[in-house]
Design a protein around this motif. Sequence first.
Motif, PDB file in Angstrom:
ATOM      1  N   TYR A  44       0.868  -1.185   0.000  1.00  0.00           N
ATOM      2  CA  TYR A  44       0.000   0.000   0.000  1.00  0.00           C
ATOM      3  C   TYR A  44       0.901   1.229   0.000  1.00  0.00           C
ATOM      4  O   TYR A  44       1.924   1.279   0.690  1.00  0.00           O
ATOM      5  N   HIS A  82      -4.054   6.778  -3.589  1.00  0.00           N
ATOM      6  CA  HIS A  82      -3.823   5.561  -2.805  1.00  0.00           C
ATOM      7  C   HIS A  82      -3.666   4.393  -3.784  1.00  0.00           C
ATOM      8  O   HIS A  82      -4.465   4.239  -4.709  1.00  0.00           O
ATOM      9  N   PHE A 116      -2.986   0.135  -4.033  1.00  0.00           N
ATOM     10  CA  PHE A 116      -2.965  -1.162  -3.375  1.00  0.00           C
ATOM     11  C   PHE A 116      -2.498  -2.215  -4.378  1.00  0.00           C
ATOM     12  O   PHE A 116      -2.869  -2.172  -5.548  1.00  0.00           O
TER      13      PHE A 116
END
Length: 820
Positions: A274, A307, A309
């Motif tokens: 992450y 973000h 992931f």
Amino acid sequence: MKKLITLCFVILLIVQNTQATNNNDALVDGTISGKVLDATLNEPLPYVNIIIKNEKGEIVTGSITLEDGTFKITKIPEGNITVTAQYIGYKAVVKELIITRKNRKVDLGNIMLEEEAAALDAVTVIAEVSTIQQKVDRKVITIGKDLAAVGTASDIMVGIPSVSIDAQTGDISMRGNSNVRVMVDGKLSNIPTAQLLQQIPSTSIKSIELITNPSAKYDPEGMSGIINIVLHKNTMVGFNGNSNVGLRYEKEPKFNSSLDMNYRNGKFNVYGSYSNNIAKNVNYGFIDRIEQNTLQEIDILSDNKSHVFKVGLDFYLNDKNTISVFTNQNIFNGGTDATTDIFFSDSAFDQSQIISNNGDNNSQQYNFDYKLDFDKEGQNIELEVDYNKYNGDTRTENTFSGFIIRPNYFELNDTERNRTTINLDYVDPLSETTKLELGLQARLFNNVINYESDGRSQNMLGNYIPTTTYFDYSRDIYSAYATYSKRFEKWTYQIGLRAENVQVETLAIETDLGTNAVTTLPFDNDYFELYPSAFFTYSPSEKNSYQLSYSRRVDRPGVGQVNPLPEFNTPLISKFGNQTLLPQFTNSFETNYTRKLKKGSITAGIFYRRIKDEISTVVLIDRADLNRLILTDDNFDNTSAYGFEFSTNYRPTKWWSINGSFDFYSQTQKSISERLTAPSEIATENDIVLETVEVNNVAFNFRMYNNFKVSKSLSFTAFGFYRGKNKNIQFDVDPMYFVNLGMRYSFLDSKATFSLSYNDVFNTMKFQGVANRPFVQEIEFNWESNTIAASLSYRFGGGKYRAKSRKRRDNDEKSGGGIF
């Protein structure tokens, strides 16, 4: 990568063994076997190097241990020999033996390897300083701790030879040309390049490859070549990971962090990561049109959050079959508030525009890979399927005030982008000195934009009307390639050919919501092209190496360059794409020389490019407002570019190391530009004249990193940059220069590292220049360069030895994590 190096090493041993055998027909066929174990865990160690040397210290043969730690080496000559078992992070074990006719088969039993003290619990080995290495088809910059502490991939690029970053837009160029492909671990992404570079923490980067003359194996797109960002891979058995957090500040805060985790046990390798980037950025500047007595001041504040992931799995069915899957998920939202104030000699005519842009986008990547290794050493076939999907929505509010006649309006953009890439690659070492590579590839790309505005367009009556535009761009590419390489004692060559069939289809539909009138603009362009490549390397000694290469490249117009919708709008300038823009083709020649020194190395090279149907910027005057400019792109006649590059790694003392580079390039740019022959306040369309413009741009860049090691834990860095004066179709740009200072401290047995830097110490970094077409104007822009940055990273885990890694298409590691 570790296994690949090991396999290459074994191949070299076998070659030498064959030569030795040919010189001695009376050799005894000796055999040595055994098993290598971790002395602490009492577990088998796979892929350990077993090296056999004769009494003269010459390497005779060798092998590597299997998954269960066992090894067996045959055809060992008679006489005194030494057997060495060595592996990264472990102390080597050396045993002396005598092979005779009566003692031909020797079983060494269990060989116990003990870990080096400095290697205990290690996850990733990072060099103290960055290095530059010239390989046959690329320049590899290994990122050391000096560069890894600077922030993000975008920050690192500033110090990479031949690479430039636009600090305002984040656009990247190489050798003075923005037609460059940026990849992460050999894969393209649907994420915009500027956004992508801001999302990758510098501590996650292992190396950066500048592939300026790619072989026929690679996609030929990008005149300047390919920039491949290689991320650290974790192949340690057990649970391991790394965390990082960073903060940068001048006027607004910028925060980034990342967490990488990996678990490897038996036949499975599971990893996840992450990362985020949360930042506000300030840009400000002015454009002064001297002859028109107008001053345009611009203030921009962006507020973005991203973000990322990643989750992946490698499944090792057996020694010959590997299946790998992973997915990347990117979430981005943010916006930009920009204020443009225009001041006239008569303040009654002053005006202002406020642009408020807000949006979000999501990007998903899904990857599947299957690799089959045949019994023949180095022979394999690999299938990879990669799918990218991108969805983005933005809303822009345009608000006007002062002496301006147009009403406020909004713009809505809905973008959907899909990219599918299928690769089938086959490698066959025909002999110890020759290799054949074959491959097929399909690249399917589609981009759809739905645009709506309640008042961007102006009709013949001068009224601003609502419009909608649908733009559909599809490009499907089917290709096949073949490369053949051969190695002699001092020479190596590789030749290749790539064939591509391209199908391009675009459709723009604009609807006037006032009259419901519909305008349809279709455009198709199908073509078939061949892209040859050739590489030659001559190494007369270990210290000297020469490379000569050639490749044919193509620059296909990007979506922004063919999109008829506005890329941006301000009171005095707009940028639109050209739907009929054609690709430009380049024949690229390059030669390099590498010299290894006692305390470092130097690399020098020259390149020449011949460009057909050059894509260049066109500067036009807006017929609806003669004070405004319209920018677009078009194709022009053939042109050329050439340059010289020099880089060095040098260590004057044990505590001081230098990493420097100098690059010089020249390119002739051709375009057209309109200008007014009368003052704009009284001019009419009859006063607009069209001029052919030819600009000879000569520019150079100088970079130097200095690393000062005070102790094993503490070091300081100093980086200096100077970019000489250069020019483009619009501007003559002034020189740019700055100095960065930094320090780095490691603690907790080198598991934790704290870094602190002060960037642009003298606050000299800015963009400024002058222009003479179509108006005489001065320009200056500034951004947050005078920053203080701090970061903290920590490595954790209990992995004890390295696991098998999956091979990437360009022969580097592929599995084991990384944030992309």
